[in-house]
Scaffold this active site. Sequence first.
Site, mmCIF file in Angstrom:
data_model
loop_
_atom_site.group_PDB
_atom_site.id
_atom_site.type_symbol
_atom_site.label_atom_id
_atom_site.label_comp_id
_atom_site.label_asym_id
_atom_site.label_seq_id
_atom_site.Cartn_x
_atom_site.Cartn_y
_atom_site.Cartn_z
ATOM 1 N N TYR A 1 8.882 -3.494 -10.081
ATOM 2 C CA TYR A 1 8.058 -4.699 -9.997
ATOM 3 C C TYR A 1 8.574 -5.771 -10.939
ATOM 4 O O TYR A 1 9.426 -5.510 -11.797
ATOM 5 C CB TYR A 1 6.588 -4.366 -10.304
ATOM 6 N N ARG B 1 17.001 -9.395 -12.873
ATOM 7 C CA ARG B 1 16.461 -8.112 -13.358
ATOM 8 C C ARG B 1 15.936 -7.287 -12.184
ATOM 9 O O ARG B 1 16.092 -6.056 -12.160
ATOM 10 C CB ARG B 1 15.351 -8.350 -14.388
ATOM 11 N N GLU C 1 9.534 -1.351 -28.692
ATOM 12 C CA GLU C 1 8.820 -2.536 -28.189
ATOM 13 C C GLU C 1 7.336 -2.225 -28.263
ATOM 14 O O GLU C 1 6.931 -1.272 -28.945
ATOM 15 C CB GLU C 1 9.276 -2.848 -26.762
ATOM 16 N N HIS D 1 10.271 15.108 -2.404
ATOM 17 C CA HIS D 1 10.956 14.448 -3.519
ATOM 18 C C HIS D 1 12.268 13.801 -3.080
ATOM 19 O O HIS D 1 12.673 12.783 -3.615
ATOM 20 C CB HIS D 1 11.239 15.444 -4.651
ATOM 21 N N LEU E 1 12.390 -2.468 -22.285
ATOM 22 C CA LEU E 1 12.579 -3.403 -21.180
ATOM 23 C C LEU E 1 13.324 -4.631 -21.690
ATOM 24 O O LEU E 1 13.028 -5.142 -22.772
ATOM 25 C CB LEU E 1 11.226 -3.822 -20.593
ATOM 26 N N LYS F 1 12.321 -1.619 -14.635
ATOM 27 C CA LYS F 1 10.927 -2.065 -14.561
ATOM 28 C C LYS F 1 10.215 -1.326 -13.431
ATOM 29 O O LYS F 1 9.962 -1.891 -12.354
ATOM 30 C CB LYS F 1 10.872 -3.588 -14.380
HETATM 31 N N1 PDD Z 1 5.129 -6.597 -18.966
HETATM 32 N N2 PDD Z 1 8.190 -4.503 -22.379
HETATM 33 C C1 PDD Z 1 7.392 -3.919 -21.470
HETATM 34 C C2 PDD Z 1 7.168 -2.446 -21.553
HETATM 35 C C3 PDD Z 1 6.768 -4.690 -20.480
HETATM 36 O O1 PDD Z 1 5.985 -4.102 -19.562
HETATM 37 C C4 PDD Z 1 6.993 -6.097 -20.448
HETATM 38 C C5 PDD Z 1 6.382 -6.970 -19.403
HETATM 39 C C6 PDD Z 1 7.830 -6.662 -21.418
HETATM 40 C C7 PDD Z 1 8.130 -8.140 -21.449
HETATM 41 O O2 PDD Z 1 8.907 -8.525 -20.345
HETATM 42 P P1 PDD Z 1 8.872 -10.021 -19.796
HETATM 43 O O3 PDD Z 1 9.161 -10.906 -20.948
HETATM 44 O O4 PDD Z 1 9.966 -10.039 -18.787
HETATM 45 O O5 PDD Z 1 7.512 -10.263 -19.234
HETATM 46 C C8 PDD Z 1 8.422 -5.834 -22.355
HETATM 47 C C9 PDD Z 1 4.684 -7.141 -17.740
HETATM 48 C C10 PDD Z 1 4.534 -8.605 -17.741
HETATM 49 C C11 PDD Z 1 3.512 -6.370 -17.188
HETATM 50 O O6 PDD Z 1 3.681 -5.184 -17.015
HETATM 51 O O7 PDD Z 1 2.475 -6.952 -16.895
#
Ligand code: PDD
Length: 286
Positions: free
Chosen positions: A32, A51, A178, A102, A202, A146
Amino acid sequence: MAIAYLNGEWQAPEEAKISIFDRGFMFGDGVYEVMPIYWQQVFTLDEHLMRLRRSLDEIRITPPFSDDEWKKLFAEAIERSGEETAFLYLQVTRGIAATRDHAYPVGVKPTVLVTVTAAPMLERESVVPYRMVTKADFRWGRGDIKVVSLIANGLLKNEALDEGFDDAILIRDGLVTESTLSNLFIVKDGIIITPPESRYLLHGITREHIIGLARSANLPLEERSISEEELADADEIWISSTEHEAWPVGEVNGKIIGNGEGGVVWQSIDTLFQESKKKMLTDAER
Ligand code: PDD
């Protein structure tokens, strides 16, 4: 108005239905993106599409659309929704297999879902510094993809909430990775530091955008590992994500960070961030 596109059909999101044999439902077998829409345009669109392509490639799904086709689809979704400021959610799963197996099914069409839902523009006044807690990062070893299966992120976030915090900062082998839905920056002696890209976190688009802003403003920035001790000793801490942009952390494990209000480097980055959003609008008007 919220709108959903599911496999070629436009619907109200609450009307959209998928098969119980969709592998996204059965296995969490999909990827996603969440993209910010400001003034009816997707911010950092090319970076999100890059990405997405990488995530699809990593889990061996052939991209159902080209970048140009995605762009057309997103533009139509935004137009149909009529929203100025919103989030665009995109999910691609491996598709529907007749039986639960699977092994990857052959010749199935990926499921494509796009939704646009209104989200108010972030105002500086509404940014309340987070109170965070550190937790062991027990997620799988491919945090760089992701994927829709976010069970560990959800568990960690909800543990933190249950303990009275806003979120968790995740630690793997003594190093910060993170947060549960955002990347992390610290500032020490005027230097901005963020963990380098790796398989364990991520590669956030907001993170990348902030690094670019800091570099063009000649703010000192290092992409390197951050130990738990350095985190505790930081002058500033902020997180970054599509939803949070750059968001200050006021407290970690009960210890106040700086003045607890978000420091001067965060303020400079936030100002640059807001300017970069407005620049997108003026560029589009040209
Ligand atoms: N979250 N790390 C993780 C584990 C994340 O799920 C996200 C984003 C980020 C930041 O990524 P970005 O800057 O590309 O939004 C870092 C999204 C937005 C979510 O799951 O809603």
